[in-house]
Design a protein around this motif. Structure first.
Motif, PDB file in Angstrom:
ATOM      1  N   SER A 157      -7.970  33.327 -38.050  1.00 57.79           N
ATOM      2  CA  SER A 157      -8.591  32.127 -37.500  1.00 57.79           C
ATOM      3  C   SER A 157      -7.524  31.171 -36.939  1.00 57.79           C
ATOM      4  O   SER A 157      -7.633  30.701 -35.814  1.00 57.79           O
ATOM      5  CB  SER A 157      -9.410  31.465 -38.610  1.00 57.79           C
ATOM      6  OG  SER A 157      -9.666  30.129 -38.302  1.00 57.79           O
ATOM      7  N   LEU A 158      -6.469  30.947 -37.727  1.00 53.97           N
ATOM      8  CA  LEU A 158      -5.411  30.023 -37.272  1.00 53.97           C
ATOM      9  C   LEU A 158      -4.700  30.547 -36.039  1.00 53.97           C
ATOM     10  O   LEU A 158      -4.324  29.783 -35.153  1.00 53.97           O
ATOM     11  CB  LEU A 158      -4.398  29.782 -38.401  1.00 53.97           C
ATOM     12  CG  LEU A 158      -4.889  28.903 -39.549  1.00 53.97           C
ATOM     13  CD1 LEU A 158      -3.949  29.007 -40.735  1.00 53.97           C
ATOM     14  CD2 LEU A 158      -5.018  27.444 -39.126  1.00 53.97           C
ATOM     15  N   LYS A 159      -4.534  31.861 -35.961  1.00 53.36           N
ATOM     16  CA  LYS A 159      -3.820  32.451 -34.821  1.00 53.36           C
ATOM     17  C   LYS A 159      -4.752  32.763 -33.651  1.00 53.36           C
ATOM     18  O   LYS A 159      -4.310  33.261 -32.621  1.00 53.36           O
ATOM     19  CB  LYS A 159      -3.129  33.757 -35.263  1.00 53.36           C
ATOM     20  CG  LYS A 159      -1.935  33.577 -36.148  1.00 53.36           C
ATOM     21  CD  LYS A 159      -0.744  32.961 -35.448  1.00 53.36           C
ATOM     22  CE  LYS A 159      -0.061  33.891 -34.468  1.00 53.36           C
ATOM     23  NZ  LYS A 159       1.167  33.303 -33.906  1.00 53.36           N
ATOM     24  N   GLU A 160      -6.044  32.531 -33.852  1.00 52.58           N
ATOM     25  CA  GLU A 160      -7.051  32.816 -32.823  1.00 52.58           C
ATOM     26  C   GLU A 160      -6.954  34.265 -32.331  1.00 52.58           C
ATOM     27  O   GLU A 160      -6.917  34.534 -31.124  1.00 52.58           O
ATOM     28  CB  GLU A 160      -6.931  31.823 -31.669  1.00 52.58           C
ATOM     29  CG  GLU A 160      -7.257  30.398 -32.109  1.00 52.58           C
ATOM     30  CD  GLU A 160      -6.826  29.350 -31.098  1.00 52.58           C
ATOM     31  OE1 GLU A 160      -6.883  29.623 -29.897  1.00 52.58           O
ATOM     32  OE2 GLU A 160      -6.434  28.258 -31.540  1.00 52.58           O
ATOM     33  N   GLU A 209     -15.934  31.269 -40.061  1.00 55.05           N
ATOM     34  CA  GLU A 209     -14.781  30.817 -39.278  1.00 55.05           C
ATOM     35  C   GLU A 209     -14.677  31.498 -37.923  1.00 55.05           C
ATOM     36  O   GLU A 209     -13.672  31.355 -37.227  1.00 55.05           O
ATOM     37  CB  GLU A 209     -13.499  31.020 -40.089  1.00 55.05           C
ATOM     38  CG  GLU A 209     -13.476  30.114 -41.314  1.00 55.05           C
ATOM     39  CD  GLU A 209     -12.135  30.084 -42.002  1.00 55.05           C
ATOM     40  OE1 GLU A 209     -11.113  30.319 -41.349  1.00 55.05           O
ATOM     41  OE2 GLU A 209     -12.125  29.821 -43.215  1.00 55.05           O
ATOM     42  N   ASN A 215      -2.226  34.981 -29.633  1.00 51.67           N
ATOM     43  CA  ASN A 215      -3.673  34.766 -29.696  1.00 51.67           C
ATOM     44  C   ASN A 215      -4.401  35.766 -28.797  1.00 51.67           C
ATOM     45  O   ASN A 215      -3.865  36.210 -27.787  1.00 51.67           O
ATOM     46  CB  ASN A 215      -4.028  33.317 -29.355  1.00 51.67           C
ATOM     47  CG  ASN A 215      -3.719  32.957 -27.935  1.00 51.67           C
ATOM     48  OD1 ASN A 215      -2.639  33.230 -27.447  1.00 51.67           O
ATOM     49  ND2 ASN A 215      -4.659  32.354 -27.250  1.00 51.67           N
ATOM     50  N   MET A 239       1.691  35.810 -38.500  1.00 55.19           N
ATOM     51  CA  MET A 239       1.739  34.384 -38.160  1.00 55.19           C
ATOM     52  C   MET A 239       2.826  34.123 -37.120  1.00 55.19           C
ATOM     53  O   MET A 239       2.642  33.362 -36.186  1.00 55.19           O
ATOM     54  CB  MET A 239       2.040  33.533 -39.408  1.00 55.19           C
ATOM     55  CG  MET A 239       0.888  33.292 -40.326  1.00 55.19           C
ATOM     56  SD  MET A 239      -0.619  32.687 -39.543  1.00 55.19           S
ATOM     57  CE  MET A 239      -0.420  30.951 -39.473  1.00 55.19           C
ATOM     58  N   GLY A 240       3.965  34.786 -37.306  1.00 53.16           N
ATOM     59  CA  GLY A 240       5.100  34.518 -36.432  1.00 53.16           C
ATOM     60  C   GLY A 240       5.043  35.249 -35.098  1.00 53.16           C
ATOM     61  O   GLY A 240       5.416  34.700 -34.070  1.00 53.16           O
ATOM     62  N   LYS A 241       4.580  36.499 -35.117  1.00 54.27           N
ATOM     63  CA  LYS A 241       4.773  37.334 -33.934  1.00 54.27           C
ATOM     64  C   LYS A 241       3.511  37.697 -33.153  1.00 54.27           C
ATOM     65  O   LYS A 241       3.596  38.026 -31.973  1.00 54.27           O
ATOM     66  CB  LYS A 241       5.478  38.646 -34.338  1.00 54.27           C
ATOM     67  CG  LYS A 241       6.794  38.465 -35.086  1.00 54.27           C
ATOM     68  CD  LYS A 241       7.971  38.372 -34.121  1.00 54.27           C
ATOM     69  CE  LYS A 241       9.270  38.002 -34.808  1.00 54.27           C
ATOM     70  NZ  LYS A 241       9.765  39.006 -35.739  1.00 54.27           N
ATOM     71  N   ALA A 245      -8.011  33.531 -42.835  1.00 58.80           N
ATOM     72  CA  ALA A 245      -7.325  32.289 -42.462  1.00 58.80           C
ATOM     73  C   ALA A 245      -6.282  32.555 -41.378  1.00 58.80           C
ATOM     74  O   ALA A 245      -6.179  31.816 -40.400  1.00 58.80           O
ATOM     75  CB  ALA A 245      -6.661  31.660 -43.687  1.00 58.80           C
ATOM     76  N   VAL A 246      -5.525  33.637 -41.542  1.00 60.41           N
ATOM     77  CA  VAL A 246      -4.483  33.961 -40.560  1.00 60.41           C
ATOM     78  C   VAL A 246      -5.117  34.262 -39.185  1.00 60.41           C
ATOM     79  O   VAL A 246      -4.689  33.727 -38.165  1.00 60.41           O
ATOM     80  CB  VAL A 246      -3.623  35.164 -41.039  1.00 60.41           C
ATOM     81  CG1 VAL A 246      -2.711  35.674 -39.938  1.00 60.41           C
ATOM     82  CG2 VAL A 246      -2.793  34.757 -42.253  1.00 60.41           C
ATOM     83  N   LEU A 255       2.095  42.350 -43.246  1.00 58.20           N
ATOM     84  CA  LEU A 255       2.805  41.153 -43.692  1.00 58.20           C
ATOM     85  C   LEU A 255       2.226  39.942 -42.969  1.00 58.20           C
ATOM     86  O   LEU A 255       2.267  39.857 -41.743  1.00 58.20           O
ATOM     87  CB  LEU A 255       4.299  41.257 -43.386  1.00 58.20           C
ATOM     88  CG  LEU A 255       5.040  42.397 -44.081  1.00 58.20           C
ATOM     89  CD1 LEU A 255       6.467  42.481 -43.583  1.00 58.20           C
ATOM     90  CD2 LEU A 255       5.019  42.195 -45.584  1.00 58.20           C
ATOM     91  N   LEU A 256       1.700  39.020 -43.736  1.00 59.13           N
ATOM     92  CA  LEU A 256       0.971  37.906 -43.129  1.00 59.13           C
ATOM     93  C   LEU A 256       1.871  36.984 -42.303  1.00 59.13           C
ATOM     94  O   LEU A 256       1.474  36.518 -41.235  1.00 59.13           O
ATOM     95  CB  LEU A 256       0.202  37.119 -44.205  1.00 59.13           C
ATOM     96  CG  LEU A 256      -1.161  37.736 -44.537  1.00 59.13           C
ATOM     97  CD1 LEU A 256      -1.041  39.103 -45.153  1.00 59.13           C
ATOM     98  CD2 LEU A 256      -1.972  36.838 -45.425  1.00 59.13           C
ATOM     99  N   SER A 257       3.077  36.755 -42.794  1.00 59.78           N
ATOM    100  CA  SER A 257       3.988  35.878 -42.055  1.00 59.78           C
ATOM    101  C   SER A 257       4.468  36.523 -40.762  1.00 59.78           C
ATOM    102  O   SER A 257       4.806  35.845 -39.800  1.00 59.78           O
ATOM    103  CB  SER A 257       5.208  35.521 -42.901  1.00 59.78           C
ATOM    104  OG  SER A 257       4.834  34.645 -43.906  1.00 59.78           O
ATOM    105  N   ASP A 258       4.507  37.834 -40.772  1.00 58.59           N
ATOM    106  CA  ASP A 258       4.887  38.574 -39.574  1.00 58.59           C
ATOM    107  C   ASP A 258       3.808  38.346 -38.506  1.00 58.59           C
ATOM    108  O   ASP A 258       4.120  38.069 -37.337  1.00 58.59           O
ATOM    109  CB  ASP A 258       4.993  40.059 -39.957  1.00 58.59           C
ATOM    110  CG  ASP A 258       5.361  40.943 -38.784  1.00 58.59           C
ATOM    111  OD1 ASP A 258       6.098  40.480 -37.897  1.00 58.59           O
ATOM    112  OD2 ASP A 258       4.909  42.102 -38.765  1.00 58.59           O
TER     113      ASP A 258
END
Lengths: 138, 120
Positions: free
Chosen positions: B64-67, B90, B46, B41-43, B61-62, B36-39
């Motif tokens: 990269s954004l979350k390093e 990226e 980095n 992103m949230g939890k 993207a996920v 789950l991508l939002s999981d």
């Protein structure tokens, strides 16, 4: 500084472009990496929401020395019940979107958690407006 | 002893590096398993390794954004060239595991924990 990005509904392959662009700018401005990460999460979730639910949207970003303000306006089905949409686990995403790992009902709560201010308004049948602010100093 | 970098981990756990070969000196900080991508992103934090069976471009993207330090795609899932090109652009390391998520996560857990213990 002001930036604008157009977001196309359904275009998952471009989702994340605006977030990644803003993240690069914030890094160049030497904003605290932890704050940059919070902003990136909120931006990405907001971007994906437009891609997954709306026909199209526009993201307007305003930056000054103290904060970032983001305004997302989309044209789409809107949100019937905002309180419910804010609940973790609630989602109206299609099966197709869920198969991609989106639509877990965590996007809006993630935005709330990572921003200092969040305001969500919607006219069902017309569209949704999301305003978020993140301060650069805690 | 210094914690292992991705290069050592990839070799010792039998993963294959599909993108980001130049970035394998990263030292991973734990791992996170989710489709789950939002999981994520949230939890996820980095520096973590992300174990997933998702193979569409948004995972880049996920990560990269979350390093995140790397994505491990499980179960020999076929990965499109386009995703790998984007990952390369990226700075996202993509590794492939020929085992299912459970076994992949188990091996990673034991490996990372053994280094944790060695460091104590």
């Amino acid at each position: 500084m002001h930036f604008e990005y157009e977001i196309e509904g359904g275009d998952f392959s471009s989702a994340g472009k605006a977030s990644s662009d803003i993240k690069k700018i914030l890094k160049q401005l030497n904003i605290d990496p932890q704050i940059v990460r919070r902003i990136a999460i909120a931006l990405y979730e907001a971007e994906v929401n437009v891609v997954a639910h709306a026909c199209k949207g526009i993201m307007k970003v305003d930056l000054d020395a103290h904060k970032i303000k983001i305004l997302l306006e989309d044209e789409g089905p809107g949100i019937e019940n905002i309180e419910r949409a804010m609940q973790e686990g609630f989602s109206t995403a299609s099966d197709e979107v869920r198969q991609m790992g989106f639509g877990a009902g965590m996007g809006l709560p993630n935005i709330k958690r990572n921003t200092d201010e969040m305001r969500l308004t919607s006219v069902p049948g017309r569209g949704t407006t999301l305003e978020m602010t993140v301060n650069f100093s805690q | 002893m210094e914690k292992p970098n991705l290069k050592k981990l990839t070799k010792e756990l039998g993963f294959e590096c599909l993108s980001g070969k130049a970035l394998l000196d990263r030292i991973p900080q734990s791992a996170y398993v989710s489709d789950l991508l939002s999981d994520v992103m949230g939890k996820a934090r980095n520096g973590m390794i992300w174990v997933t069976s998702q193979v569409h471009k948004n995972i880049v993207a996920v990560a990269s954004l979350k390093e995140l330090s790397a994505i491990v795609i499980v179960n020999e899932r076929p990965v499109e060239k386009e995703l790998l090109e984007q990952a390369e652009n990226e700075g996202v390391v993509v590794l492939a595991s020929n085992l299912p998520a459970f076994e992949t996560a188990g091996k990673l857990y034991n490996y990372l924990e053994s280094w944790q213990d060695a460091a104590l």
